[in-house]
Enzyme design. Structure first.
Site, PDB file in Angstrom:
ATOM      1  N   ASP A   6      43.867  43.045  41.782  1.00 27.14           N
ATOM      2  CA  ASP A   6      44.342  41.973  42.736  1.00 27.14           C
ATOM      3  C   ASP A   6      43.969  41.837  44.165  1.00 27.14           C
ATOM      4  OD1 ASP A   6      45.186  40.719  40.376  1.00 27.14           O
ATOM      5  OD2 ASP A   6      47.272  41.679  40.351  1.00 27.14           O
ATOM      6  N   ASP A  35      42.036  37.692  33.383  1.00 22.08           N
ATOM      7  CA  ASP A  35      43.587  37.653  33.893  1.00 22.08           C
ATOM      8  C   ASP A  35      44.460  36.579  33.161  1.00 22.08           C
ATOM      9  OD1 ASP A  35      44.116  39.755  35.142  1.00 22.08           O
ATOM     10  OD2 ASP A  35      44.826  38.668  36.852  1.00 22.08           O
TER      11      ASP A  35
END
Length: 515
Positions: free
Chosen positions: A431, A379
């Site tokens: 997420d 990420d």
């Protein structure tokens, strides 16, 4: 559990790998910093986001987004103070020479190119236009500034840029003979984003719900603690995919390759491929969640079956639920551009994530550490470091998608009703899924080892997840740009269980556990 929806778990696992290609926690509006390019006298305006309202044949269309130049008259912040003006294409179309077509009292739609932005604006103003819109040559917005070569003087008309796709909407309507009118204004963004609390609550609720689904909804009896460290998981639960340490490497390589492919070869067909994968996963998830809830209420429905040609025995519940679920999926796919499509996308996404967290499991925190730390680094690299290599944030660019095609659906969305810019706040499925795998492991571990709510790990990981998500949105507010949520969620969840396990002297057991 009802096992029939799990037979497509390979597709769901694929969607799990693709999930982080969506933005992490992000807002889909655009902000423009003022550090570059250089400012000059009469060319030192702040860049302003512009709402471009337009009408085709007198019928109002959905507003578009633009950005002002360093030069030109500032726009009003309300529609009441703005003027609705006819749109005209200058001749030549690039606006670099005085137009032979009358531009008096109009908004001139000039193509980008040939001359500088400032020269274009000066020429359009001298032709009598009341405003100028520069149509970019790409589906993005660029900063219009002055160059040292420009003979800078005051520009008294507003100058705005729109994307290539937005400009095509104007010109295609005009080429079809319709009259186009445009109104430009720059509303002030409110201090409070009302969508954030709902999105936060949704993500936290999904994570908790998916973790306890087997016990609360399916009604599975508590398991006894394992007698050995090695368990034949496939024989015990053949429908469960148990992750291994090597999954971390597979995740990084596969996701990065697909992400780069979408970055360099973004097209309508690649966006639709993501939509098709999402629909397949959403259909499986919606069927699984609905069928499970029905069987929870009607236990006798589990055994009611009908024999069909070719297919064989099919439960009555599946026979009823699957066509309805398919109808919902098809309706969402057809009406993605609807103002209410976000609700259908969230429904399918929530059901898919609940299914994924039943099918895919982490056996211990050794695997969890490998996967979550890899996702954490993934990420950060593709959001923050990739601009140094590719000139743009690869993940955020892919997440915005192609304006001519559908947006990538790998997110939960909440409309920003209290924001004059509207738009959506979003959180990527990854997420929720990646921390959710660890939260689900903690719940299973607590059950198999006879731990209560306060003496176990599940409650503390949920608090850690909620705290990490809060930090994500605080970072989003302070920085004003998309945030990699795993930057906050991995330390707040993995760090919590490691620290708590070390304090209790159970870290070794958690590291090698079979939950």
């Amino acid at each position: 559990m009802a096992s029939s929806p799990r037979r497509g778990h390979a597709v769901v696992v694929l969607l799990l790998l693709l999930a982080c290609h969506a933005p992490s926690a992000a807002a889909d509006d655009r902000d423009f910093d003022d550090d570059k390019p250089a400012k000059f006298p009469d060319c030192d305006n702040h860049f302003q986001k512009v709402k471009v309202k337009y009408w085709v044949g007198g019928e109002e269309q959905s507003a578009l987004t633009g950005v002002t130049a360093r030069f030109g008259r500032l726009l009003p912040d309300t529609t009441a103070a703005a003027q609705k003006l006819p749109a005209v294409v200058p001749t030549p179309k690039n606006g670099c020479a005085k137009s032979s077509a009358s531009l008096a009292g109009s908004v001139a739609l000039a193509e980008r190119g040939v001359c500088t932005f400032f020269e274009k604006a000066k020429t359009i103003e001298s032709s009598g236009a009341a405003a100028m819109i520069v149509v970019n040559d790409m589906n993005d917005l660029s900063k219009m500034a002055c160059t040292p070569e420009d003979k800078i003087s005051r520009i008294d008309i507003p100058v705005v840029m729109v994307s290539k796709a937005a400009g095509a909407k104007f010109t295609s309507a005009m080429e079809g003979g319709a009259k186009v009118a445009i109104l430009l204004y720059s509303p002030t963004k409110g201090p409070f984003d009302g969508a954030i609390p709902f999105l936060w609550l949704m993500a936290v609720s999904i994570t908790a719900c998916a973790a306890v689904w087997t016990v609360v909804v399916v009604g599975e009896e508590p398991k006894k603690p394992p007698t050995t460290e090695v368990v034949d998981q496939e024989a015990a639960e053949p429908d469960v995919v148990e992750l291994q340490t090597k999954t971390a490497l597979v995740f990084v390589v596969t996701s990065s390759c697909v992400l780069l492919f979408l970055f360099f070869f973004s097209s309508i067909w690649s966006a639709w491929l993501m939509v098709v994968l999402f629909c397949i996963g959403g259909l499986q998830g919606l069927h699984f969640v609905t069928a499970t809830l029905i069987m929870r209420v009607c236990s006798g429905c589990r055994d009611s079956k009908v024999k069909l040609p070719v297919v064989g025995n099919v439960t009555v519940v599946t026979l009823v639920v699957l066509p309805i679920a398919l109808f919902i999926v098809v309706m969402w796919a057809v009406h993605q551009s609807s103002p209410f499509a976000w609700a259908g996308q969230n429904l399918l996404g929530i059901c898919m994530m609940i299914l994924v967290l039943q099918v895919v499991q982490m056996p211990n925190i050794k695997v969890a550490s490998a996967l979550l730390i890899s996702a954490f680094l993934y990420d950060i690299f593709w959001v923050f470091i990739s601009p140094l290599i590719f000139k743009k944030s690869v993940m955020i660019t892919v997440a915005k998608g192609n304006e001519d095609g559908p947006s990538l659906p790998m997110v939960l969305k909440m409309p920003k009703y209290f924001d004059p810019w509207n738009g959506y706040d979003m959180i990527g499925f990854g997420d929720i899924l990646f921390p959710g795998l660890l939260v689900a492991f903690s719940f299973r571990y607590d059950r198999t080892h006879g731990k209560d709510l306060t003496g176990g790990y599940f409650l503390y990981l949920m608090i850690g997840y909620a705290f990490g998500l809060t930090c994500t949105y605080v970072g989003l507010h302070l920085m004003g740009s998309g945030q990699p949520a795993l930057l906050y969620l991995v330390p707040s969840t993995l760090g919590t269980i490691v620290a708590l396990g070390a304090q209790r002297g159970e870290l070794s057991q958690l590291w090698n556990a079979k939950a």
